[in-house]
Design a protein around this motif. Structure first.
Motif, short mmCIF file in Angstrom:
data_model
loop_
_atom_site.label_atom_id
_atom_site.label_comp_id
_atom_site.label_asym_id
_atom_site.label_seq_id
_atom_site.Cartn_x
_atom_site.Cartn_y
_atom_site.Cartn_z
N TYR A 108 -21.14 -18.53 -21.23
CA TYR A 108 -21.17 -18.40 -19.77
C TYR A 108 -22.07 -17.26 -19.30
O TYR A 108 -22.24 -17.05 -18.10
CB TYR A 108 -19.75 -18.21 -19.24
N ASP A 151 -25.07 -17.49 -19.46
CA ASP A 151 -26.07 -18.30 -18.76
C ASP A 151 -25.45 -18.82 -17.46
O ASP A 151 -24.47 -19.58 -17.50
CB ASP A 151 -26.49 -19.47 -19.65
N PRO A 152 -25.97 -18.45 -16.29
CA PRO A 152 -25.35 -18.86 -15.03
C PRO A 152 -25.39 -20.36 -14.79
O PRO A 152 -24.64 -20.87 -13.95
CB PRO A 152 -26.17 -18.11 -13.97
N ASP A 153 -26.25 -21.08 -15.51
CA ASP A 153 -26.31 -22.53 -15.35
C ASP A 153 -25.19 -23.25 -16.08
O ASP A 153 -24.93 -24.43 -15.82
CB ASP A 153 -27.65 -23.08 -15.85
N ARG A 200 -15.88 -23.37 -15.45
CA ARG A 200 -15.86 -22.31 -14.45
C ARG A 200 -14.87 -22.69 -13.34
O ARG A 200 -14.80 -23.85 -12.92
CB ARG A 200 -17.24 -22.11 -13.83
#
Length: 332
Positions: A110, A112-114, A177
């Motif tokens: 996570y 990586d924001p994508d 998320r």
């Protein structure tokens, strides 16, 4: 490397018959080297089990709540999602025990924001060795996969062996998320397991719905498979029978038809095409060469009944009851 996101770990339970499994699942979470912000046990319409879980797990700091939504796994998960405070919501089945390092492996990507979801491996714990009905290339290896292991909710042959993007997560070992649920709503409560009813695919539908929604916003959503996030998933005696194999295949076909109805055929069957054309034939050939007629027949029979279930599910009215939850903040 940035700090790991906070996590809410959810274990949904429904029967006292799995009590020792439930305890092993909760203990495996509490033993992780990463401490979750909170651990929630959701009890599905079983007051006696809720009281027992509260007595056992409450003193350990575990939050025990009753499913206040529609009976079934999807309703129980949605109950937890509404209570969750973590940035990531992690789901562990009540008959699965997490291996050391599991939670850290799920949370690390996570950064990586994508990345909107991460799932891991589920290794089957057989009652008495790998059965003929669920064959694999290495039947003596407890960490090996088989072509039909999805039937018992485990990682199957054809899935990645290294970290990779995938269409959807596997319910017994997955995370998303928290913002995903705000954006697209929760699990479809018209899908999903209720007691021993093997209908499912609610995770597949949610992942596809989330990916479509984020892409429509111009974002590049990624859902990852992380093999280092591993759990051991116990397989009960009744799930290695021919009857269960065929029943589960039929239910999978109908479930896939329901997913196709709400998210489109292309996305709902994108993974199955390669699996059907490559993985299954290779398994049949291997078992035939090794003169395991029953195992070869199991692969063929499971495919046939799953396909039949899908056709049945596509008929008018077969999945007319399926409705999707609305996002609580569709402008997110």
């Amino acid at each position: 490397m940035s700090a790991l996101p906070t996590a809410t770990v959810v274990v949904c339970v429904y029967t006292e018959k799995r009590w020792f499994d439930i305890k092993a699942a909760v203990d495996s979470v509490l033993d992780q080297d990463v401490t979750p912000l909170e651990t929630i046990v959701v009890v599905d319409h079983n007051e006696r089990l809720r009281e027992r879980a509260e007595r056992e797990f409450g003193p350990l700091g575990v939050v025990v709540v009753a499913n206040d939504k529609k009976q079934g796994l999807s309703g129980a998960r949605n109950t937890a999602v509404e209570l969750a405070s973590g940035e990531v919501v992690v789901f562990l089945d009540d008959d699965a025990a997490a291996r050391p390092g599991w939670l850290h492996a799920l949370l690390a990507p996570y950064e990586d924001p994508d990345v909107i979801g991460v799932g891991g491996v589920a290794h089957p714990k057989w009652p008495d060795g790998r059965p003929r009905t669920l064959p694999g290339a290495a039947p003596g290896d407890p960490n090996a996969t088989g072509e039909l292991d999805w039937v018992v909710g485990c990682t199957y042959t054809g899935q990645p062996t290294e970290r990779a993007e995938m269409r959807n997560l596997m319910g017994c070992n997955m995370s998303l998320r928290a913002e995903v649920f705000t954006r697209v709503g929760g699990f479809a409560e018209d899908m999903g397991r209720i007691g021993k009813n093997p209908l499912g695919c609610e995770e597949t539908e949610l992942c596809i719905r989330a990916r479509q929604a984020y892409a429509a916003d111009g974002r590049n959503p990624r859902i990852l498979f992380e093999p280092r996030a591993a759990v051991d998933h116990r397989v009960s005696d009744d799930r290695v029978s021919w009857r269960y194999l065929l029943r589960r295949g039929w239910a999978e076909g109908i479930s896939k038809a329901a997913v196709s109805k709400v998210v489109g055929t292309g996305d709902s069957l994108s993974t199955e095409s390669s699996y059907t054309m490559k993985v299954l034939p290779a398994g049949v050939i291997r078992e035939a060469k090794e003169r395991n007629a029953a195992s070869a027949a199991a692969i063929v029979a499971c495919f046939g009944v799953t396909a039949a279930g899908y056709v049945r599910g596509r008929l008018p009215g077969a999945t007319a009851h399926v409705r999707l939850p609305a996002g609580r903040n569709t402008g997110a």
